[in-house]
Design an enzyme around this catalytic site. Structure first.
Site, PDB file in Angstrom:
ATOM      1  N   MET A 123       0.032   4.329  -4.106  1.00  0.00           N
ATOM      2  CA  MET A 123      -0.102   3.223  -5.036  1.00  0.00           C
ATOM      3  C   MET A 123      -1.126   2.444  -4.157  1.00  0.00           C
ATOM      4  O   MET A 123      -1.113   2.946  -2.849  1.00  0.00           O
ATOM      5  CB  MET A 123       1.405   2.288  -4.993  1.00  0.00           C
ATOM      6  CG  MET A 123       2.115   1.900  -3.997  1.00  0.00           C
ATOM      7  SD  MET A 123       3.663   0.424  -4.332  1.00  0.00           S
ATOM      8  CE  MET A 123       1.669  -0.389  -5.252  1.00  0.00           C
ATOM      9  N   CYS A 124      -0.945   0.864  -4.731  1.00  0.00           N
ATOM     10  CA  CYS A 124      -1.854   0.664  -4.106  1.00  0.00           C
ATOM     11  C   CYS A 124      -1.909  -0.732  -5.340  1.00  0.00           C
ATOM     12  O   CYS A 124      -1.047  -2.056  -5.174  1.00  0.00           O
ATOM     13  CB  CYS A 124      -3.974   1.181  -4.499  1.00  0.00           C
ATOM     14  SG  CYS A 124      -4.093   1.809  -5.486  1.00  0.00           S
ATOM     15  N   GLY A 125      -3.461  -1.646  -5.035  1.00  0.00           N
ATOM     16  CA  GLY A 125      -3.896  -2.440  -6.456  1.00  0.00           C
ATOM     17  C   GLY A 125      -3.358  -2.606  -7.524  1.00  0.00           C
ATOM     18  O   GLY A 125      -2.774  -3.065  -8.135  1.00  0.00           O
ATOM     19  N   GLY A 179      -4.071   1.140  -8.667  1.00  0.00           N
ATOM     20  CA  GLY A 179      -4.402   2.529  -8.713  1.00  0.00           C
ATOM     21  C   GLY A 179      -5.454   3.025  -8.574  1.00  0.00           C
ATOM     22  O   GLY A 179      -5.901   4.250  -8.826  1.00  0.00           O
TER      23      GLY A 179
END
Length: 311
Positions: A263-265, A267
């Site tokens: 995951m991240c901020g 996608g």
């Protein structure tokens, strides 16, 4: 391994000379964070561009029913957008962006996850191509001049036969279930944002969004896996060492027997670490939590923010 392949500028040029079974189309997927004051579309239109390029906008080819940015589109939206771009299901696609590798992995992942049948390559990377162009512009050509369209191809009737969404994506309901049940401990779950954003020490770039991380996830900042100058993905033989070194630095754990999630901020960079993990050979395949921290924080923002423990 990734559904798409990594290709160097030299191998890309060689491909154009040897492939005749399908069209080879370069795809500019440049995208910039809102606070950079840069526009991928504007830079595409002004040039330079790789020859035969179309422009793929992750903020346009998206789920238009989602309140979160550039979420994976439905198959019907994907078919419509690619038809408008003039693509055919068997086209060979070379995906790139002008940062190096930032939004281009996301775009390549979108093509393959939604079921593009032709080969999809991620160019590693545009900045290296520019250097080669300066040395030999004939062998490594660029297209100059301003254009006003995002494609030169006539519309088609693009249709997906089979997508890979279930194999590539995990949604917020599944993540919440893993967290609430404690089953998240049975996964390698990595967050591509900077460690300070992950830990809650630095604010999110999106106003009003709390910082912190999904409980049970670990920090794997994507910048540690790309070349600091060109922003291209590190060579395959260096990726494994870089990943394990970074995880050790952030206090993260990795178990090759566990399934892997990223995951991240929003996608985008989560796909970079997903690609790196698969390319390194540490994992065979992994899934992306598409909504990532933005969806989680806005959905469960009334709950305590989970921050990294200080040693």
């Amino acid at each position: 391994m990734s559904l798409y392949k990594i290709i160097s500028p030299k191998d890309f040029i060689q491909l154009t000379k040897t492939t005749s079974k399908s069209r080879i189309i370069t795809v500019d997927a440049s995208w910039h964070m809102p606070n950079t004051n840069r526009s991928g579309l504007k830079e595409y239109k002004e040039g330079p561009r790789l020859p035969n390029s179309i422009f793929f906008d992750i903020d346009d080819v998206k789920d238009d029913q989602s309140s979160f940015p550039h979420m994976l589109p439905t198959v019907s939206i994907f078919n419509k957008k690619l038809s408008n771009l003039g693509l055919l299901p068997d086209d060979t696609l070379i995906v790139y962006d002008k940062i190096g590798n930032f939004a281009s992995p996301r775009a390549a992942w979108t093509f393959t996850t939604l079921g593009h049948e032709g080969s999809v390559y991620l160019l590693n990377n545009y900045n290296d191509y520019l250097k080669l162009n300066k040395q030999d512009s004939e062998s490594y050509p660029l297209e100059h001049g301003t254009i006003d369209k995002i494609t030169s191809f006539a519309p088609t009737n693009y249709q997906v036969k089979k997508d890979h969404i279930k194999d590539q994506v995990i949604d917020i309901h599944e993540v919440k279930k893993l967290v609430d049940s404690g089953e998240i401990k049975n996964y390698n779950f990595f967050d591509a944002r900077s460690f300070d954003r992950y830990s809650g020490a630095a604010p999110e770039p999106r106003a009003g969004l709390t910082s912190g991380h999904v409980p049970g996830t670990y920090s794997l900042p994507f910048l540690s896996l790309v070349n600091s100058e060109t922003k291209g993905l590190l060579p395959k033989e260096e990726l494994k060492e870089a990943i394990l070194k970074t995880l050790n630095t952030t206090g993260a754990e990795f178990d090759p027997k566990k399934p892997t999630l990223t995951m991240c901020g929003t996608g985008v960079t989560g796909v970079i670490i997903k690609t790196a993990l698969e390319e390194s050979g540490l994992v065979d395949s992994s899934k992306l939590y598409d909504g990532s921290w933005t969806e989680w924080a806005l959905t469960y923002g009334n709950q305590p923010v989970y921050v990294a423990k200080k040693e």
